[in-house]
Design a protein around this motif. Structure first.
Motif, PDB file in Angstrom:
ATOM      1  N   ASP A 107       0.831  -1.214   0.000  1.00 27.38           N
ATOM      2  CA  ASP A 107       0.000   0.000   0.000  1.00 27.38           C
ATOM      3  C   ASP A 107       0.863   1.261   0.000  1.00 27.38           C
ATOM      4  O   ASP A 107       0.502   2.274  -0.598  1.00 27.38           O
ATOM      5  CB  ASP A 107      -0.930   0.018   1.214  1.00 27.38           C
ATOM      6  CG  ASP A 107      -2.049  -1.006   1.105  1.00 27.38           C
ATOM      7  OD1 ASP A 107      -2.323  -1.444  -0.032  1.00 27.38           O
ATOM      8  OD2 ASP A 107      -2.648  -1.361   2.142  1.00 27.38           O
ATOM      9  N   ILE A 108       2.013   1.196   0.683  1.00 21.93           N
ATOM     10  CA  ILE A 108       2.942   2.338   0.688  1.00 21.93           C
ATOM     11  C   ILE A 108       3.520   2.536  -0.716  1.00 21.93           C
ATOM     12  O   ILE A 108       3.613   3.658  -1.219  1.00 21.93           O
ATOM     13  CB  ILE A 108       4.097   2.091   1.683  1.00 21.93           C
ATOM     14  CG1 ILE A 108       3.572   2.116   3.119  1.00 21.93           C
ATOM     15  CG2 ILE A 108       5.209   3.128   1.491  1.00 21.93           C
ATOM     16  CD1 ILE A 108       3.410   3.470   3.719  1.00 21.93           C
ATOM     17  N   LEU A 109       3.895   1.441  -1.360  1.00 27.74           N
ATOM     18  CA  LEU A 109       4.532   1.523  -2.670  1.00 27.74           C
ATOM     19  C   LEU A 109       3.570   2.042  -3.743  1.00 27.74           C
ATOM     20  O   LEU A 109       4.004   2.579  -4.760  1.00 27.74           O
ATOM     21  CB  LEU A 109       5.071   0.151  -3.087  1.00 27.74           C
ATOM     22  CG  LEU A 109       6.101  -0.483  -2.146  1.00 27.74           C
ATOM     23  CD1 LEU A 109       6.530  -1.844  -2.674  1.00 27.74           C
ATOM     24  CD2 LEU A 109       7.308   0.430  -1.970  1.00 27.74           C
ATOM     25  N   HIS A 110       2.284   1.897  -3.504  1.00 25.27           N
ATOM     26  CA  HIS A 110       1.282   2.346  -4.473  1.00 25.27           C
ATOM     27  C   HIS A 110       0.743   3.738  -4.140  1.00 25.27           C
ATOM     28  O   HIS A 110      -0.178   4.216  -4.807  1.00 25.27           O
ATOM     29  CB  HIS A 110       0.127   1.347  -4.539  1.00 25.27           C
ATOM     30  CG  HIS A 110       0.539   0.013  -5.090  1.00 25.27           C
ATOM     31  ND1 HIS A 110      -0.071  -1.168  -4.730  1.00 25.27           N
ATOM     32  CD2 HIS A 110       1.524  -0.324  -5.951  1.00 25.27           C
ATOM     33  CE1 HIS A 110       0.517  -2.170  -5.367  1.00 25.27           C
ATOM     34  NE2 HIS A 110       1.494  -1.677  -6.105  1.00 25.27           N
ATOM     35  N   ARG A 150      12.262  -0.250   5.593  1.00 25.27           N
ATOM     36  CA  ARG A 150      11.770  -1.469   4.949  1.00 25.27           C
ATOM     37  C   ARG A 150      11.287  -2.461   6.016  1.00 25.27           C
ATOM     38  O   ARG A 150      10.271  -3.128   5.840  1.00 25.27           O
ATOM     39  CB  ARG A 150      12.862  -2.095   4.082  1.00 25.27           C
ATOM     40  CG  ARG A 150      13.267  -1.211   2.903  1.00 25.27           C
ATOM     41  CD  ARG A 150      14.253  -1.893   1.975  1.00 25.27           C
ATOM     42  NE  ARG A 150      14.726  -0.959   0.932  1.00 25.27           N
ATOM     43  CZ  ARG A 150      15.196  -1.332  -0.248  1.00 25.27           C
ATOM     44  NH1 ARG A 150      15.302  -2.615  -0.550  1.00 25.27           N
ATOM     45  NH2 ARG A 150      15.603  -0.420  -1.125  1.00 25.27           N
ATOM     46  N   ASP A 151      12.019  -2.537   7.125  1.00 24.13           N
ATOM     47  CA  ASP A 151      11.588  -3.402   8.223  1.00 24.13           C
ATOM     48  C   ASP A 151      10.361  -2.815   8.928  1.00 24.13           C
ATOM     49  O   ASP A 151       9.399  -3.528   9.235  1.00 24.13           O
ATOM     50  CB  ASP A 151      12.723  -3.591   9.228  1.00 24.13           C
ATOM     51  CG  ASP A 151      13.842  -4.471   8.679  1.00 24.13           C
ATOM     52  OD1 ASP A 151      13.563  -5.274   7.764  1.00 24.13           O
ATOM     53  OD2 ASP A 151      14.989  -4.342   9.153  1.00 24.13           O
ATOM     54  N   ARG A 152      10.423  -1.515   9.194  1.00 29.24           N
ATOM     55  CA  ARG A 152       9.357  -0.868   9.971  1.00 29.24           C
ATOM     56  C   ARG A 152       8.011  -0.871   9.233  1.00 29.24           C
ATOM     57  O   ARG A 152       6.951  -0.973   9.846  1.00 29.24           O
ATOM     58  CB  ARG A 152       9.793   0.571  10.275  1.00 29.24           C
ATOM     59  CG  ARG A 152       8.904   1.309  11.265  1.00 29.24           C
ATOM     60  CD  ARG A 152       9.604   2.531  11.831  1.00 29.24           C
ATOM     61  NE  ARG A 152       9.903   3.541  10.826  1.00 29.24           N
ATOM     62  CZ  ARG A 152      11.124   4.003  10.563  1.00 29.24           C
ATOM     63  NH1 ARG A 152      12.160   3.506  11.223  1.00 29.24           N
ATOM     64  NH2 ARG A 152      11.318   4.933   9.649  1.00 29.24           N
ATOM     65  N   LEU A 186       9.874  -6.724  -0.868  1.00 28.92           N
ATOM     66  CA  LEU A 186       8.991  -6.155  -1.889  1.00 28.92           C
ATOM     67  C   LEU A 186       9.748  -5.230  -2.843  1.00 28.92           C
ATOM     68  O   LEU A 186       9.174  -4.726  -3.810  1.00 28.92           O
ATOM     69  CB  LEU A 186       7.843  -5.368  -1.236  1.00 28.92           C
ATOM     70  CG  LEU A 186       6.928  -6.157  -0.305  1.00 28.92           C
ATOM     71  CD1 LEU A 186       5.806  -5.272   0.221  1.00 28.92           C
ATOM     72  CD2 LEU A 186       6.352  -7.382  -1.020  1.00 28.92           C
ATOM     73  N   LEU A 187      11.031  -5.006  -2.544  1.00 30.53           N
ATOM     74  CA  LEU A 187      11.863  -4.127  -3.358  1.00 30.53           C
ATOM     75  C   LEU A 187      13.186  -4.825  -3.659  1.00 30.53           C
ATOM     76  O   LEU A 187      13.629  -5.679  -2.884  1.00 30.53           O
ATOM     77  CB  LEU A 187      12.147  -2.811  -2.615  1.00 30.53           C
ATOM     78  CG  LEU A 187      10.978  -1.863  -2.391  1.00 30.53           C
ATOM     79  CD1 LEU A 187      11.338  -0.827  -1.327  1.00 30.53           C
ATOM     80  CD2 LEU A 187      10.603  -1.172  -3.703  1.00 30.53           C
ATOM     81  N   PRO A 188      13.847  -4.469  -4.754  1.00 30.78           N
ATOM     82  CA  PRO A 188      15.202  -4.989  -4.984  1.00 30.78           C
ATOM     83  C   PRO A 188      16.093  -4.623  -3.795  1.00 30.78           C
ATOM     84  O   PRO A 188      15.901  -3.582  -3.165  1.00 30.78           O
ATOM     85  CB  PRO A 188      15.647  -4.265  -6.262  1.00 30.78           C
ATOM     86  CG  PRO A 188      14.385  -3.859  -6.936  1.00 30.78           C
ATOM     87  CD  PRO A 188      13.402  -3.579  -5.844  1.00 30.78           C
ATOM     88  N   PRO A 189      17.083  -5.443  -3.461  1.00 31.33           N
ATOM     89  CA  PRO A 189      17.853  -5.220  -2.229  1.00 31.33           C
ATOM     90  C   PRO A 189      18.722  -3.973  -2.225  1.00 31.33           C
ATOM     91  O   PRO A 189      18.977  -3.390  -1.165  1.00 31.33           O
ATOM     92  CB  PRO A 189      18.710  -6.484  -2.110  1.00 31.33           C
ATOM     93  CG  PRO A 189      18.756  -7.063  -3.488  1.00 31.33           C
ATOM     94  CD  PRO A 189      17.452  -6.708  -4.126  1.00 31.33           C
ATOM     95  N   ARG A 190      19.184  -3.517  -3.406  1.00 32.45           N
ATOM     96  CA  ARG A 190      20.089  -2.366  -3.405  1.00 32.45           C
ATOM     97  C   ARG A 190      19.326  -1.074  -3.133  1.00 32.45           C
ATOM     98  O   ARG A 190      18.254  -0.826  -3.694  1.00 32.45           O
ATOM     99  CB  ARG A 190      20.812  -2.250  -4.740  1.00 32.45           C
ATOM    100  CG  ARG A 190      21.868  -1.136  -4.697  1.00 32.45           C
ATOM    101  CD  ARG A 190      22.558  -0.919  -6.019  1.00 32.45           C
ATOM    102  NE  ARG A 190      23.402   0.258  -5.957  1.00 32.45           N
ATOM    103  CZ  ARG A 190      23.912   0.857  -7.011  1.00 32.45           C
ATOM    104  NH1 ARG A 190      23.664   0.382  -8.221  1.00 32.45           N
ATOM    105  NH2 ARG A 190      24.672   1.927  -6.887  1.00 32.45           N
ATOM    106  N   ILE A 191      19.878  -0.237  -2.252  1.00 32.94           N
ATOM    107  CA  ILE A 191      19.277   1.053  -1.914  1.00 32.94           C
ATOM    108  C   ILE A 191      19.908   2.128  -2.802  1.00 32.94           C
ATOM    109  O   ILE A 191      21.134   2.288  -2.841  1.00 32.94           O
ATOM    110  CB  ILE A 191      19.493   1.392  -0.428  1.00 32.94           C
ATOM    111  CG1 ILE A 191      18.792   0.335   0.434  1.00 32.94           C
ATOM    112  CG2 ILE A 191      18.967   2.786  -0.107  1.00 32.94           C
ATOM    113  CD1 ILE A 191      19.147   0.407   1.897  1.00 32.94           C
TER     114      ILE A 191
END
Length: 614
Positions: free
Chosen positions: A42-45, A60-62, A68-73
């Protein structure tokens, strides 16, 4: 008489460098977290909170985003570079295609970014404002509106229709933001010079509010584009199966006013301090609604008042380009082609300025400097069914013989007889400043005649920059509503194609009104904005034929214009204060302190920490 101008805008260059330093200082402050009531996808949308690959591990943890996202920041700046690389690739691949298709392709890629990540969208818009303003605003926005039913993907803003009568107050609470500072509203009846586009005109409020964010630093979470759908008289749209609006003729008279009244009452019931900007209403309603609401609500009409202010700034700068003092504005002979809301708005503001310069004993002489033409030619007192708004600028006591002209005289007749210092086009008729008209401007009594082809979009401009310099000569001042390239005059000379863009004023008018808490927007505040813009240009720029500043300086311009608006409101005792800033504190601020105050209240895009609260 020029007190507001000089105290609001002097020493522009000396302070301009402060904007960058202040912005760097802002980025070093601790950013307050934003509270969200959602997690995971829901956050990503949600484009208000989505950071895409920039979410740090702790968030990402919180927020339940791990996995839900690729690992690289990827950092914010890296995201900007990535988007611009993609945009440049699009430019390369479409450079040989049709101009309209290329413009729409650019709009689409920006719109997709807007749909998924508003913070990143405004970051790239602000950093590349000169490049992107013509895409999200004039002139591409006109093309977008013409095709909006086919382009529609994701709703943005609110739609109030004639079928919603009696339900608008509860409807306004469907908007998710707790507070809205700025609304831009249209009924789609006169979109640019394209006419009645009905509900497809929503592209105009969206584009205008993007400029409020980019130029004035208004928070994108506190703006609201609105379409009032009262039907359309455009037969093509009524027959178009893709058209998204009401498929019925436009409301008129009391039925129309009832919809507008209910909308205004609903908006101000929820947000008593919101500012409403009316945009692209047909002339007969633009003036009527301005008179109806301006003393009761914080509102203004950008076509009537914003266009007038920008044009007035250009006219005053053109006087400077002639090497004459600003007070010689009262001697300028001005021919205006177009008696719609923009043309009459310019005439009214120019007349007010001349009246102030002349003083109470001679103010009646101001109207003698104007010649107004509409589709039927020169407007005189002999005109049957004379528009009350145009009546003050009608020429002569009778139909024949006044100044050697007559009722309905053609543009070329007027130009040849009057030999105007300034020729302004707001007709919406492309090419009306033809070769004969432009060549006749060579006989102007001015040392540097001004030619303003103000109509939008580009195809409706009265002439191009190249045509103006070719036929009227090199010794002119040129400005247009849509952007044109500068003209190479040879021998190292450049003919400057100035863009008289409302973007220079409306962001500062809105922001200044907000930050002083003015309970209405007065003529004095609008006049102060216009005069501030006129003073912004340096003498050196004026000598080169530059009468409007670079769009790249738009935030600094808005800071100055906003400060001038605040000081005018304070002088007229209209300011009620803003948040912790009282009217007394506003009164005690110096010019530079007022400018700094405006700058400190501008929003800049940055990812704030997110905290989920269930």
């Amino acid at each position: 008489m020029w007190k507001i101008l000089r105290v609001g805008c002097h020493r522009v260059r000396q302070s301009e460098h402060k904007n960058g330093a202040w912005r760097r200082g802002l980025s070093n402050k601790v950013t307050r977290p934003s509270i969200v009531h959602k997690r995971g996808s829901d956050i990503l949308h949600d484009p208000w909170f989505n950071k895409e690959t920039a979410f740090p591990l702790t968030e990402r943890d919180r927020l339940g985003l791990r996995g839900l996202l690729p690992p690289r920041i990827i950092s914010f700046e890296q995201q900007c570079h990535r988007f611009m690389d993609s945009f440049r690739s699009l430019e390369h691949n479409t450079r040989d295609g049709p101009a309209d298709s290329t413009a729409l392709a650019k709009w689409r890629i920006l719109n997709r970014l807007h749909d998924r990540n508003e913070t990143l969208y405004y970051k790239v818009l602000i950093d590349h404002i000169e490049e992107f303003a013509p895409i999200i605003y004039t002139p591409t926005v006109g093309l977008v509106c013409q095709n909006y039913s086919g382009l529609f993907r994701r709703p943005r803003g609110m739609y109030f229709s004639a079928s919603d009568k009696g339900e608008m107050l509860p409807m306004i609470y469907n908007w998710p933001a707790e507070q809205v500072d700025m609304i831009v509203v249209t009924d789609g009846s006169r979109i640019l010079g394209l006419g009645d586009l009905g509900v497809q005109g929503i592209g105009i409020p969206i584009g205008k509010l993007d400029m409020y964010v980019a130029a004035a630093g208004m928070s994108p979470q506190r703006i609201l584009p609105v379409m009032l759908d009262v039907g359309t008289n455009n037969e093509k749209l009524l027959k178009n199966n893709l058209y998204l609006g009401l498929r019925e003729p436009r409301l008129e008279g009391d039925e129309y006013l009832a919809v507008l009244d209910e909308f205004m009452e609903a908006v101000y019931a929820r947000w008593p301090k919101v500012i409403v900007q009316f945009e692209d209403f047909q002339s007969k309603w633009a003036f009527e609604l301005l008179k109806r609401y301006r003393k009761s609500f914080r509102m203004f009409n950008d076509d009537v008042q914003g266009t007038a202010g920008v044009a007035l700034a250009g006219l005053l700068s053109a006087v400077r380009a002639q090497g004459r003092p600003l007070t010689d504005f009262v001697k300028q002979k001005i021919v205006v082609v177009g008696a719609g809301s923009a043309g009459l708005g310019i005439l009214n503001m120019a007349q007010q300025t001349m009246s102030r310069m002349l003083g109470s004993h001679q103010k009646s002489l101001a109207n003698h400097q104007f010649w107004l033409l509409d589709k039927s030619g020169l407007v005189t007192h002999a005109r049957k069914c004379l528009d009350p708004e145009a009546a003050p600028f009608a020429r002569g006591p009778g139909a024949e013989g006044f100044d050697g002209l007559h009722e309905g005289a053609s543009l070329i007749e007027v130009v040849k007889k009057v030999k105007p210092h300034m020729l302004l086009g707001l007709s919406g008729v492309g090419g009306i400043f033809n070769q004969e008209v432009l060549e006749a401007m060579k006989e102007s009594d001015a040392s540097k005649p001004a030619i303003f082809a103000m109509s939008n979009p580009t195809k409706n401009a009265e002439c191009t920059a190249a045509e103006a310099f070719k036929y009227a000569g090199e010794n002119i001042v040129f400005a247009s509503g849509s952007p044109f390239e500068n003209v190479d005059l040879g021998n190292g000379k450049i003919g400057h194609a100035n863009q008289a863009n409302n973007m220079y004023l409306f962001p500062g008018i809105g922001l200044g009104t907000l930050l002083c808490g003015a309970h209405l927007i007065s003529d004095g505040m609008l006049q102060a904005a216009a005069e501030c813009l006129a003073e912004y240009i340096t003498d050196e720029e004026i000598k080169r034929g530059v009468i409007f500043p670079s769009i790249s300086r738009i935030r600094n311009i808005t800071m100055r214009v906003g400060a001038a608006v605040i000081r005018a409101a304070v002088a007229e005792d209209l300011a009620d204060g803003y948040r912790e800033t009282s009217p007394r504190e506003l009164r005690e601020m110096s010019v530079e302190e007022t400018v700094e105050y405006v700058g400190k209240n501008m929003w800049f895009p940055d990812y704030s920490p997110l905290v989920c609260e269930n």
